[in-house]
Design a protein around this motif. Structure first.
Motif, PDB file in Angstrom:
ATOM      1  N   SER A   7       9.882   6.455   0.947  1.00  0.00           N
ATOM      2  CA  SER A   7      10.553   7.668   1.403  1.00  0.00           C
ATOM      3  C   SER A   7       9.623   8.869   1.458  1.00  0.00           C
ATOM      4  O   SER A   7       9.983   9.904   2.012  1.00  0.00           O
ATOM      5  N   GLN A   8       8.434   8.756   0.890  1.00  0.00           N
ATOM      6  CA  GLN A   8       7.516   9.885   0.883  1.00  0.00           C
ATOM      7  C   GLN A   8       6.755  10.032   2.196  1.00  0.00           C
ATOM      8  O   GLN A   8       5.998  10.982   2.350  1.00  0.00           O
ATOM      9  N   GLY A   9       6.923   9.111   3.114  1.00  0.00           N
ATOM     10  CA  GLY A   9       6.422   9.303   4.470  1.00  0.00           C
ATOM     11  C   GLY A   9       4.910   9.365   4.610  1.00  0.00           C
ATOM     12  O   GLY A   9       4.369  10.335   5.157  1.00  0.00           O
ATOM     13  N   ARG A  10       4.216   8.325   4.191  1.00  0.00           N
ATOM     14  CA  ARG A  10       2.753   8.329   4.307  1.00  0.00           C
ATOM     15  C   ARG A  10       2.263   8.397   5.742  1.00  0.00           C
ATOM     16  O   ARG A  10       1.126   8.809   5.982  1.00  0.00           O
ATOM     17  N   PHE A  11       3.086   7.987   6.708  1.00  0.00           N
ATOM     18  CA  PHE A  11       2.594   7.881   8.084  1.00  0.00           C
ATOM     19  C   PHE A  11       3.249   8.871   9.037  1.00  0.00           C
ATOM     20  O   PHE A  11       3.192   8.690  10.255  1.00  0.00           O
ATOM     21  N   ALA A  62       8.326  -6.900  10.704  1.00  0.00           N
ATOM     22  CA  ALA A  62       8.436  -6.339   9.355  1.00  0.00           C
ATOM     23  C   ALA A  62       7.479  -5.171   9.172  1.00  0.00           C
ATOM     24  O   ALA A  62       7.820  -4.155   8.533  1.00  0.00           O
ATOM     25  N   THR A  63       6.285  -5.280   9.755  1.00  0.00           N
ATOM     26  CA  THR A  63       5.311  -4.208   9.629  1.00  0.00           C
ATOM     27  C   THR A  63       5.726  -2.998  10.453  1.00  0.00           C
ATOM     28  O   THR A  63       5.551  -1.845  10.019  1.00  0.00           O
ATOM     29  N   VAL A 106      -0.441  -4.525   4.717  1.00  0.00           N
ATOM     30  CA  VAL A 106      -0.947  -3.857   5.921  1.00  0.00           C
ATOM     31  C   VAL A 106      -0.786  -2.346   5.783  1.00  0.00           C
ATOM     32  O   VAL A 106      -1.699  -1.577   6.104  1.00  0.00           O
ATOM     33  N   ALA A 107       0.373  -1.920   5.311  1.00  0.00           N
ATOM     34  CA  ALA A 107       0.611  -0.490   5.138  1.00  0.00           C
ATOM     35  C   ALA A 107      -0.385   0.121   4.158  1.00  0.00           C
ATOM     36  O   ALA A 107      -0.885   1.241   4.380  1.00  0.00           O
ATOM     37  N   PHE A 108      -0.693  -0.584   3.093  1.00  0.00           N
ATOM     38  CA  PHE A 108      -1.701  -0.080   2.144  1.00  0.00           C
ATOM     39  C   PHE A 108      -3.052   0.094   2.823  1.00  0.00           C
ATOM     40  O   PHE A 108      -3.686   1.149   2.718  1.00  0.00           O
ATOM     41  N   ALA A 143      -3.695   0.575   5.818  1.00  0.00           N
ATOM     42  CA  ALA A 143      -3.633   1.607   6.852  1.00  0.00           C
ATOM     43  C   ALA A 143      -3.486   3.004   6.276  1.00  0.00           C
ATOM     44  O   ALA A 143      -3.558   3.991   7.014  1.00  0.00           O
ATOM     45  N   SER A 144      -3.308   3.101   4.978  1.00  0.00           N
ATOM     46  CA  SER A 144      -3.005   4.381   4.345  1.00  0.00           C
ATOM     47  C   SER A 144      -4.259   5.079   3.831  1.00  0.00           C
ATOM     48  O   SER A 144      -5.351   4.509   3.768  1.00  0.00           O
ATOM     49  N   GLN A 145      -4.060   6.321   3.407  1.00  0.00           N
ATOM     50  CA  GLN A 145      -5.155   7.099   2.831  1.00  0.00           C
ATOM     51  C   GLN A 145      -5.619   6.509   1.513  1.00  0.00           C
ATOM     52  O   GLN A 145      -6.787   6.647   1.136  1.00  0.00           O
ATOM     53  N   GLU A 146      -4.705   5.818   0.823  1.00  0.00           N
ATOM     54  CA  GLU A 146      -5.090   5.216  -0.461  1.00  0.00           C
ATOM     55  C   GLU A 146      -6.203   4.189  -0.309  1.00  0.00           C
ATOM     56  O   GLU A 146      -6.945   3.923  -1.245  1.00  0.00           O
ATOM     57  N   ALA A 147      -6.338   3.603   0.878  1.00  0.00           N
ATOM     58  CA  ALA A 147      -7.355   2.576   1.114  1.00  0.00           C
ATOM     59  C   ALA A 147      -8.554   3.130   1.892  1.00  0.00           C
ATOM     60  O   ALA A 147      -9.269   2.369   2.540  1.00  0.00           O
ATOM     61  N   ARG A 148      -8.801   4.411   1.813  1.00  0.00           N
ATOM     62  CA  ARG A 148      -9.859   5.029   2.627  1.00  0.00           C
ATOM     63  C   ARG A 148     -11.257   4.483   2.307  1.00  0.00           C
ATOM     64  O   ARG A 148     -12.157   4.554   3.147  1.00  0.00           O
ATOM     65  N   TYR A 149     -11.440   3.925   1.093  1.00  0.00           N
ATOM     66  CA  TYR A 149     -12.756   3.427   0.690  1.00  0.00           C
ATOM     67  C   TYR A 149     -12.833   1.910   0.777  1.00  0.00           C
ATOM     68  O   TYR A 149     -13.749   1.279   0.275  1.00  0.00           O
ATOM     69  N   VAL A 150     -11.866   1.295   1.448  1.00  0.00           N
ATOM     70  CA  VAL A 150     -11.828  -0.157   1.623  1.00  0.00           C
ATOM     71  C   VAL A 150     -12.107  -0.462   3.087  1.00  0.00           C
ATOM     72  O   VAL A 150     -11.325  -0.080   3.961  1.00  0.00           O
ATOM     73  N   THR A 151     -13.190  -1.146   3.370  1.00  0.00           N
ATOM     74  CA  THR A 151     -13.473  -1.505   4.762  1.00  0.00           C
ATOM     75  C   THR A 151     -14.316  -2.773   4.827  1.00  0.00           C
ATOM     76  O   THR A 151     -15.091  -3.075   3.911  1.00  0.00           O
TER      77      THR A 151
END
Length: 252
Positions: free
Chosen positions: A4-8, A25-26, A227-229, A231-239
């Motif tokens: 509900s916090q609307g990350r996207f 689902a995604t 997938v949402a994780f 795609a989110s800012q929380e995963a900015r250092y994962v590539t």
């Protein structure tokens, strides 16, 4: 962080193969979290399962064959026209040879080419369309592989080759785009309860459960959350990474 916090909120998301299963689902997950979502699938009837649940100004549906490069180009152009440049791309579409799958010595090149086309080349084509704008603005690309690429399931040589090709493509593209604030990652599901799994016999299902340490078949929503994780800012250092979502069937 709750959905509900609307990350996207304010983000444009494009998803291929989104009428059913993991793609659907995604799409629902991104829409629930505030995203503007453009989806494409050749089976347009599947969209009705969730189309009415979300605002029309945040969901664009295109019916088309993702193996047709011109259809993908049109989908991209329409998504950008409706919502703005793509911030998040989920290259979900792909499949095995299914009823035409065979052990390699009995397999046919026609089937190999189809499997490579629908799984690997569609991923490369749509990525090529979104990358120029992402180099200017940053972004996220999530590609769909399979734990079959790592396990090496018998009878799926073409599928395993295509899905491992996606892993290599992901790693190279991630290195190219990292300086521009773009991350590129892969999810590699195992046994997920989709329509493809509905076709399996009870004996096969029992074998899958027995060879999966978690002991059960997951739901499409389990993949959507990962997938949402990514795609989110929380995963900015994962590539450049591949996340296996298979109940421990293959461990890296």
């Amino acid at each position: 962080m709750s959905e509900s916090q609307g990350r996207f909120i304010g983000k444009t998301i494009a998803i291929t193969g989104a009428a059913h299963g993991i793609g659907a689902a995604t799409a629902r997950r991104f829409l629930t979290e505030g995203g503007r979502v453009a989806v494409i699938d050749r089976e347009g009837d599947g969209f009705e399962e969730y189309r009415s649940a979300f605002p029309a100004d945040r969901l664009m549906v295109v019916v088309g064959d993702c193996t047709d490069a011109s259809v993908l180009a049109d989908f991209h152009d329409r998504a950008v026209a409706a919502f703005g440049p793509v911030d998040i791309l989920f290259n979900n579409v792909g499949q095995s040879g299914r009823e035409r799958a065979a052990h390699f010595h009995e397999s046919e090149e026609e089937v190999w080419r189809f499997v490579l086309e629908v799984s690997l080349l569609t991923t490369m084509r749509l990525s090529r369309l979104v990358v120029p704008a992402m180099r200017e603005r940053g972004g996220r690309i999530v590609n769909m592989s399979s734990d079959a690429a790592f396990v090496g399931d018998a009878g799926l040589t073409d599928y395993a080759a295509a899905k491992m090709g996606i892993v290599g493509f992901t790693r190279s593209l991630a290195r190219e785009l990292a300086p521009f604030g773009v991350t590129v990652n892969t999810v590699a599901p195992g046994a997920i309860r989709t329509r493809a799994h509905d076709r399996l016999t009870p004996t096969v299902i029992k074998t899958i459960k027995a060879t999966t340490p978690a002991g059960y078949i997951a739901e499409p929503e389990d993949v959507a959350g990962c997938v949402a994780f990514l795609a989110s800012q929380e995963a900015r250092y994962v590539t450049g990474q591949t996340l296996l979502i298979d109940g421990g069937r293959w461990m890296i």
